[in-house]
Design a protein around this motif. Structure first.
Motif, PDB file in Angstrom:
ATOM      1  N   UNK A   1       0.829  -1.210   0.000  1.00 59.21           N
ATOM      2  CA  UNK A   1       0.000   0.000   0.000  1.00 59.21           C
ATOM      3  C   UNK A   1       0.857   1.251   0.000  1.00 59.21           C
ATOM      4  N   UNK A   2       1.963   1.276   0.776  1.00 56.58           N
ATOM      5  CA  UNK A   2       2.830   2.450   0.854  1.00 56.58           C
ATOM      6  C   UNK A   2       3.529   2.680  -0.486  1.00 56.58           C
ATOM      7  N   UNK A   3       4.068   1.625  -1.069  1.00 55.38           N
ATOM      8  CA  UNK A   3       4.763   1.775  -2.346  1.00 55.38           C
ATOM      9  C   UNK A   3       3.827   2.262  -3.436  1.00 55.38           C
ATOM     10  N   UNK A   4       2.601   1.741  -3.467  1.00 49.93           N
ATOM     11  CA  UNK A   4       1.632   2.182  -4.474  1.00 49.93           C
ATOM     12  C   UNK A   4       1.260   3.642  -4.265  1.00 49.93           C
ATOM     13  N   UNK A   5       1.143   4.065  -3.025  1.00 50.27           N
ATOM     14  CA  UNK A   5       0.768   5.454  -2.741  1.00 50.27           C
ATOM     15  C   UNK A   5       1.861   6.414  -3.184  1.00 50.27           C
ATOM     16  N   UNK A   6       3.123   6.080  -2.915  1.00 51.96           N
ATOM     17  CA  UNK A   6       4.225   6.977  -3.276  1.00 51.96           C
ATOM     18  C   UNK A   6       4.467   6.966  -4.783  1.00 51.96           C
ATOM     19  N   UNK A   7       4.421   5.784  -5.400  1.00 50.35           N
ATOM     20  CA  UNK A   7       4.740   5.673  -6.829  1.00 50.35           C
ATOM     21  C   UNK A   7       3.624   6.209  -7.710  1.00 50.35           C
ATOM     22  N   UNK A   8       2.382   5.937  -7.374  1.00 49.61           N
ATOM     23  CA  UNK A   8       1.266   6.275  -8.266  1.00 49.61           C
ATOM     24  C   UNK A   8       0.312   7.314  -7.674  1.00 49.61           C
ATOM     25  N   UNK A   9       0.567   7.728  -6.471  1.00 48.33           N
ATOM     26  CA  UNK A   9      -0.328   8.716  -5.869  1.00 48.33           C
ATOM     27  C   UNK A   9      -1.621   8.130  -5.353  1.00 48.33           C
ATOM     28  N   UNK A  10      -1.682   6.793  -5.222  1.00 47.98           N
ATOM     29  CA  UNK A  10      -2.896   6.154  -4.704  1.00 47.98           C
ATOM     30  C   UNK A  10      -3.030   6.430  -3.204  1.00 47.98           C
ATOM     31  N   UNK A  11      -4.181   6.905  -2.825  1.00 47.20           N
ATOM     32  CA  UNK A  11      -4.413   7.154  -1.402  1.00 47.20           C
ATOM     33  C   UNK A  11      -4.625   5.832  -0.668  1.00 47.20           C
ATOM     34  N   UNK A  12      -4.147   5.775   0.546  1.00 49.91           N
ATOM     35  CA  UNK A  12      -4.404   4.615   1.412  1.00 49.91           C
ATOM     36  C   UNK A  12      -5.731   4.883   2.117  1.00 49.91           C
ATOM     37  N   UNK A  13      -6.741   4.142   1.722  1.00 48.79           N
ATOM     38  CA  UNK A  13      -8.062   4.369   2.303  1.00 48.79           C
ATOM     39  C   UNK A  13      -8.064   3.997   3.785  1.00 48.79           C
TER      40      UNK A  13
ATOM     41  N   UNK B   1      -0.024  10.758  -0.676  1.00 47.72           N
ATOM     42  CA  UNK B   1       1.303  11.244  -1.088  1.00 47.72           C
ATOM     43  C   UNK B   1       1.368  12.755  -0.957  1.00 47.72           C
ATOM     44  N   UNK B   2       2.526  13.252  -0.469  1.00 46.59           N
ATOM     45  CA  UNK B   2       2.772  14.688  -0.385  1.00 46.59           C
ATOM     46  C   UNK B   2       4.201  14.967  -0.852  1.00 46.59           C
ATOM     47  N   UNK B   3       4.543  16.237  -0.966  1.00 48.59           N
ATOM     48  CA  UNK B   3       5.928  16.654  -1.225  1.00 48.59           C
ATOM     49  C   UNK B   3       6.498  17.137   0.099  1.00 48.59           C
ATOM     50  N   UNK B   4       7.583  16.521   0.533  1.00 49.73           N
ATOM     51  CA  UNK B   4       8.184  16.869   1.821  1.00 49.73           C
ATOM     52  C   UNK B   4       9.672  17.076   1.610  1.00 49.73           C
ATOM     53  N   UNK B   5      10.116  18.287   1.970  1.00 54.33           N
ATOM     54  CA  UNK B   5      11.546  18.650   1.787  1.00 54.33           C
ATOM     55  C   UNK B   5      12.006  18.409   0.358  1.00 54.33           C
ATOM     56  N   UNK B   6      11.119  18.766  -0.589  1.00 58.18           N
ATOM     57  CA  UNK B   6      11.489  18.713  -1.989  1.00 58.18           C
ATOM     58  C   UNK B   6      11.346  17.366  -2.653  1.00 58.18           C
ATOM     59  N   UNK B   7      10.855  16.367  -1.960  1.00 61.52           N
ATOM     60  CA  UNK B   7      10.729  15.055  -2.571  1.00 61.52           C
ATOM     61  C   UNK B   7       9.403  14.399  -2.226  1.00 61.52           C
ATOM     62  N   UNK B   8       8.997  13.381  -3.004  1.00 61.74           N
ATOM     63  CA  UNK B   8       7.732  12.695  -2.716  1.00 61.74           C
ATOM     64  C   UNK B   8       7.835  11.900  -1.414  1.00 61.74           C
ATOM     65  N   UNK B   9       6.768  11.932  -0.668  1.00 64.76           N
ATOM     66  CA  UNK B   9       6.723  11.211   0.615  1.00 64.76           C
ATOM     67  C   UNK B   9       5.282  10.806   0.887  1.00 64.76           C
ATOM     68  N   UNK B  10       5.101  10.044   1.944  1.00 63.37           N
ATOM     69  CA  UNK B  10       3.766   9.589   2.348  1.00 63.37           C
ATOM     70  C   UNK B  10       3.474  10.104   3.746  1.00 63.37           C
ATOM     71  N   UNK B  11       2.353  10.784   3.892  1.00 60.11           N
ATOM     72  CA  UNK B  11       1.915  11.195   5.222  1.00 60.11           C
ATOM     73  C   UNK B  11       0.817  10.237   5.679  1.00 60.11           C
ATOM     74  N   UNK B  12       0.969   9.739   6.885  1.00 56.50           N
ATOM     75  CA  UNK B  12       0.003   8.790   7.451  1.00 56.50           C
ATOM     76  C   UNK B  12      -0.663   9.419   8.667  1.00 56.50           C
TER      77      UNK B  12
END
Length: 595
Positions: free
Chosen positions: A176-188, A210-221
């Protein structure tokens, strides 16, 4: 001297004409123009140099100041401003530069304020927030620190993100995390169990994006602790299970109706309807009701749907699986069953109660008739006894008196005649004694007290055989007759036998009667009178003038016993009496009389 020569070939011949002039004469005009042009060029050059010097002195200094200001700003001095001097164009450029610096300072201040608001919201958020990238924890807020049992955020930042997930759940979480970061899929939103720093587990509700954090893609949970909610849900499920077990064990019928379908039925309700669970669950409750009660049930259900707190107690009819109709008292109330609006219905079978009430009312009516007839029976008995005394005993005593007087008169003159009169007096006295004994036996047989119930029944049977000619035998089982020591019980059993034999003589047209007296395994005295007569309809014993059977039943009931009658036309009659052996005697008020 230099000369300029010109060669020309004559047409049509090979002759060439040569002409020559001195060079000075040929280029004299060109040199004049050249010198003039050179002088003009020199003047223009001098003018250009003069203008360049003037421009450099008017523009270079302001531009140099503007460049210096730009260097100061680049070095971090945002307070530096360009000097407004020089030509108009330079002043305009300086003003735009200064406005750009002011706008930048305002934007940075707004950004800092926004970041501060965001940081405050994140830090004070009750939701646990964490940011992840490349399998590492980049940020956690205080709520996440507390949720995961850490001492500070530094203890978590830089750790492997997967460390807080139990081993069995890691594959699904990683995907789920990899899909969210790579494709922007939200973790329901989902429920997840996490592992705290101390090794304990905590249940959370988590979702991410997925968000942009410190200039790079990241996941906020975002995580919310639902441990208490899960505990409450578990307790609620346990409570519901206990409630269902309680409802299942209740002796009254209880079932739940959801969307016009039975979703729960306890054992008592299945027994009431005489059906298996699969024949009740999922069915409309209306199919279980008698047609006379369907409309009433519909109106009560509609009232509950429109806000009624309870459907009051009423009587309805239900139809069992075997076709039997039972009368029930029922009430209903709205409840929530697994989040759905339902109706809890309680039913109590009152069929037997109603029959008992009818039997009680009938018994009261019978007693009233019995009590009304009792006075008449007693009065008739008094008349009979008075008639017996007048017609039999009184006349016998009068004859004895007259004979004694006559014997006295004859004694001296005719002794033999006196002896004959005295013999007649003796016979009359014997008849009087027999008559007195018969009357006393009718009122209360002394043989019961002297010899016991068994002997009294034997004598009763012998008298019945003698008077009726019908064979009558007494059978004793387990020596029960000798054990009937309570006078009231013995007298009541004797009276039942006496009344039964009277009924046989009047109505049965029987050839044989059997009287059985005993004591059964339940420690109850039993008396059974059976005849092979014509029998009768048992229902007819409730007719208004059937006081004999009614009196027997009430006499036995007063002693805590029961009287059963089995008979059919043409099949004889059996009367059975059961009385507890430990019965101390009749209740206050005595045993009902009447025969």
């Amino acid at each position: 001297m230099l000369r300029v020569l010109a060669f020309v070939t004559l047409p049509g011949s090979e002759w060439q004409v040569v002409a020559g002039l001195p060079a000075s004469e040929v280029f004299a005009d060109y040199q004049v123009h050249l010198y003039r042009t050179a002088a003009i060029a020199l003047a223009v050059a001098l003018l250009g140099l003069t203008l360049a010097w003037r421009l450099s002195t008017g523009i270079a200094a302001p531009m140099a100041g503007l460049a210096a200001t730009a260097r100061d700003v680049a070095a971090g001095d945002l307070t530096a401003r360009a000097e407004l001097c020089g030509p108009t164009e330079v002043i305009t450029v300086a003003e735009q530069f200064n406005r750009m610096l002011d706008a930048r300072i305002a934007a940075e201040a707004a950004l800092r304020e926004s970041e501060q608001r965001y940081r405050t919201l994140v830090d004070w958020s009750p939701e646990a927030l964490s940011v992840h990238r490349d399998g590492k924890v980049l940020f956690v807020n205080p709520a996440a620190v507390a949720l995961l049992g850490a001492q500070s955020a530094d203890e978590l930042i830089g750790c492997e993100s997967i460390d807080i997930v139990p081993n069995e759940a890691r594959p699904d979480v990683l995907e789920a995390v990899q899909s969210a970061i790579a494709h922007g899929d939200a973790i329901t939103r989902r429920e997840q169990r996490l592992r705290r720093r101390d090794g304990a587990h905590v249940d959370v509700e988590v979702h991410g994006t997925r968000i942009v954090f410190n200039g790079g893609p990241a996941l906020i949970a975002s995580m919310r602790d639902i441990t208490k909610r899960k505990q409450v849900e578990a307790e609620l499920r346990e409570s519901e299970a206990r409630q269902r077990r309680l409802l299942t064990l209740l002796p009254v019928a209880v079932f739940v109706v959801t969307d016009d379908r039975v979703t729960f039925a306890n054992e008592a309700s299945l027994e009431l309807f005489g059906r298996a669970a699969e024949a009740v669950l999922g069915k409309s409750p209306l199919t279980l009701l008698h047609p006379d009660s369907v409309e009433l049930a519909r109106s009560r259900t509609a009232a509950l749907r429109h806000g009624a707190a309870v459907a009051p107690l009423v009587e309805m009819k239900i139809v069992r699986a075997d076709g039997g109709v039972r009368v029930v008292e029922t009430m209903g109330t709205p409840i929530e069953e697994q989040g759905e609006k339902s109706v809890l219905v309680v039913m109590r079978d009152v069929t037997d109660l109603q029959q008992a009430q009818l039997a009680l009312a009938q018994s009261h009516a019978d007693l009233q008739r019995l009590f009304t007839a009792e006075d008449r029976v007693q009065e008739d008995e008094r008349k009979r006894i008075a008639r017996e005394l007048h017609d039999d005993l009184q006349q016998t005593l009068a004859a004895i008196r007259m004979n004694l007087k006559a014997a006295g008169e004859r004694l001296a003159a005719n002794p033999q005649g006196a002896v004959e009169l005295l013999a007649e007096v003796d016979a009359l006295a014997g008849a009087a004694i027999a008559s007195t004994r018969r009357i006393v036996n009718d009122l209360r047989p002394p043989i019961i007290e002297d010899l016991g119930l068994a002997a009294a029944l034997e004598m009763l049977a012998a008298q019945f055989r003698q008077h009726s000619g019908i064979d009558c035998v007494v059978e004793l089982h387990d020596d029960g007759g000798a054990a009937v020591e309570v006078p009231a019980v013995a007298t009541s059993l004797y009276r039942v036998a006496q009344e039964s034999l009277n009924n046989v003589l009047k109505h049965a047209n029987a050839r044989q009667v059997t009287i059985r007296l005993g004591r059964n395994r339940d420690d109850r005295f039993t008396l059974c009178i059976h005849d092979d007569g014509v029998g009768f309809n048992v229902v007819a014993r409730h007719k208004p003038r059937s006081f004999g059977l009614l009196g027997m039943a009430e006499r036995i009931r007063a002693l805590g016993g029961a009287l059963h009658i089995e008979s059919q036309p043409g099949s004889g009659t059996t009367i059975e009496v059961l009385i507890p052996a430990d019965r101390p005697g009749p209740p206050p008020g005595g045993t009902p009389q009447g025969f």
